[in-house]
Design a protein around this motif. Structure first.
Motif, PDB file in Angstrom:
ATOM      1  N   VAL A  13     -14.190   1.009   3.644  1.00 32.06           N
ATOM      2  CA  VAL A  13     -13.939   1.725   4.996  1.00 32.06           C
ATOM      3  C   VAL A  13     -14.180   3.204   4.623  1.00 32.06           C
ATOM      4  CG1 VAL A  13     -12.339   2.415   6.962  1.00 32.06           C
ATOM      5  CG2 VAL A  13     -12.415   0.230   5.708  1.00 32.06           C
ATOM      6  N   ALA A  14     -13.586   3.827   3.673  1.00 31.39           N
ATOM      7  CA  ALA A  14     -14.114   5.369   3.403  1.00 31.39           C
ATOM      8  C   ALA A  14     -15.424   5.512   3.247  1.00 31.39           C
ATOM      9  CB  ALA A  14     -12.895   5.767   2.111  1.00 31.39           C
ATOM     10  N   ASP A  19     -16.916  -1.666   8.717  1.00 29.57           N
ATOM     11  CA  ASP A  19     -16.392  -1.089   9.925  1.00 29.57           C
ATOM     12  C   ASP A  19     -15.227  -1.935  10.167  1.00 29.57           C
ATOM     13  OD1 ASP A  19     -18.554   0.599  10.671  1.00 29.57           O
ATOM     14  OD2 ASP A  19     -19.671  -0.896  11.442  1.00 29.57           O
ATOM     15  N   ALA A  20     -13.992  -1.154  10.381  1.00 30.53           N
ATOM     16  CA  ALA A  20     -12.618  -1.618  10.724  1.00 30.53           C
ATOM     17  C   ALA A  20     -12.041  -0.868  11.958  1.00 30.53           C
ATOM     18  CB  ALA A  20     -11.769  -1.553   9.466  1.00 30.53           C
ATOM     19  N   VAL A  25      -7.003  -0.720   9.492  1.00 31.90           N
ATOM     20  CA  VAL A  25      -7.024   0.411   8.371  1.00 31.90           C
ATOM     21  C   VAL A  25      -5.472   0.670   8.315  1.00 31.90           C
ATOM     22  CG1 VAL A  25      -7.307   2.917   7.942  1.00 31.90           C
ATOM     23  CG2 VAL A  25      -9.200   1.499   8.910  1.00 31.90           C
ATOM     24  N   ARG A  26      -4.569   0.765   9.583  1.00 32.70           N
ATOM     25  CA  ARG A  26      -3.199   1.205   9.084  1.00 32.70           C
ATOM     26  C   ARG A  26      -2.463   0.014   8.465  1.00 32.70           C
ATOM     27  NH1 ARG A  26      -0.654   3.252  14.655  1.00 32.70           N
ATOM     28  NH2 ARG A  26       1.262   3.565  13.035  1.00 32.70           N
ATOM     29  N   ALA A  31      -0.095  -2.308   3.532  1.00 34.59           N
ATOM     30  CA  ALA A  31       0.114  -3.229   2.507  1.00 34.59           C
ATOM     31  C   ALA A  31      -0.196  -2.905   1.332  1.00 34.59           C
ATOM     32  CB  ALA A  31      -0.762  -4.295   2.993  1.00 34.59           C
ATOM     33  N   VAL A  32      -0.963  -1.930   1.105  1.00 36.17           N
ATOM     34  CA  VAL A  32      -1.587  -1.341  -0.289  1.00 36.17           C
ATOM     35  C   VAL A  32      -0.307  -0.782  -0.986  1.00 36.17           C
ATOM     36  CG1 VAL A  32      -2.500   0.947   0.010  1.00 36.17           C
ATOM     37  CG2 VAL A  32      -3.756  -0.488  -1.595  1.00 36.17           C
ATOM     38  N   GLN A  33       0.808  -0.396  -0.538  1.00 33.49           N
ATOM     39  CA  GLN A  33       1.667   0.207  -1.177  1.00 33.49           C
ATOM     40  C   GLN A  33       2.675  -0.958  -1.935  1.00 33.49           C
ATOM     41  OE1 GLN A  33       3.974   2.508   1.764  1.00 33.49           O
ATOM     42  NE2 GLN A  33       2.291   3.339   2.548  1.00 33.49           N
ATOM     43  N   TYR A  34       2.589  -2.123  -1.426  1.00 37.33           N
ATOM     44  CA  TYR A  34       3.207  -3.177  -2.234  1.00 37.33           C
ATOM     45  C   TYR A  34       2.352  -3.641  -3.294  1.00 37.33           C
ATOM     46  CZ  TYR A  34       6.286  -2.794   1.806  1.00 37.33           C
ATOM     47  OH  TYR A  34       7.191  -2.057   2.608  1.00 37.33           O
ATOM     48  N   THR A  35       1.019  -3.518  -3.590  1.00 35.11           N
ATOM     49  CA  THR A  35       0.236  -4.090  -4.421  1.00 35.11           C
ATOM     50  C   THR A  35      -0.384  -3.106  -5.317  1.00 35.11           C
ATOM     51  OG1 THR A  35      -1.610  -3.716  -2.970  1.00 35.11           O
ATOM     52  CG2 THR A  35      -0.577  -5.955  -2.895  1.00 35.11           C
ATOM     53  N   HIS A  36      -0.250  -1.857  -5.184  1.00 36.12           N
ATOM     54  CA  HIS A  36      -0.787  -0.766  -6.139  1.00 36.12           C
ATOM     55  C   HIS A  36       0.346   0.380  -6.356  1.00 36.12           C
ATOM     56  CE1 HIS A  36      -4.436  -3.031  -5.199  1.00 36.12           C
ATOM     57  NE2 HIS A  36      -4.766  -2.569  -6.486  1.00 36.12           N
TER      58      HIS A  36
END
Length: 76
Positions: A13-14, A19-20, A25-26, A31-36
């Motif tokens: 996306v960045a 296109d999202a 995006v939110r 979700a990424v905070q729980y995987t990385h």
């Protein structure tokens, strides 16, 4: 969208590859905070412990705990 890693989705996306919607995006950010794990989230003590293990692997390595000879090897 196809099933993929949230971090790679955010990177795409960045970079403008995908296109999202703002909601997607939110949700990916949440979700990424729980995987990385961020490097700072590991803690200073963990980083110091890892650095000490790398630096003192030879002569100054921590010794093994003492054996319980008097009680026949049993924890009391």
């Amino acid at each position: 969208m196809d099933e993929r890693d949230m971090l790679s989705l955010l990177q795409d996306v960045a970079l403008g590859k995908v296109d999202a919607t703002m909601l997607q995006v939110r949700a990916a950010i949440a979700a990424v905070q729980y995987t990385h794990v961020k490097k700072g989230d590991g803690g200073k003590k963990d980083a110091q412990k890892d650095a000490a293990k790398k630096a003192g692997g030879g002569r100054f390595a921590s010794a093994a705990p003492p054996k319980l000879v008097a009680s026949g090897g049993k924890n009391l």
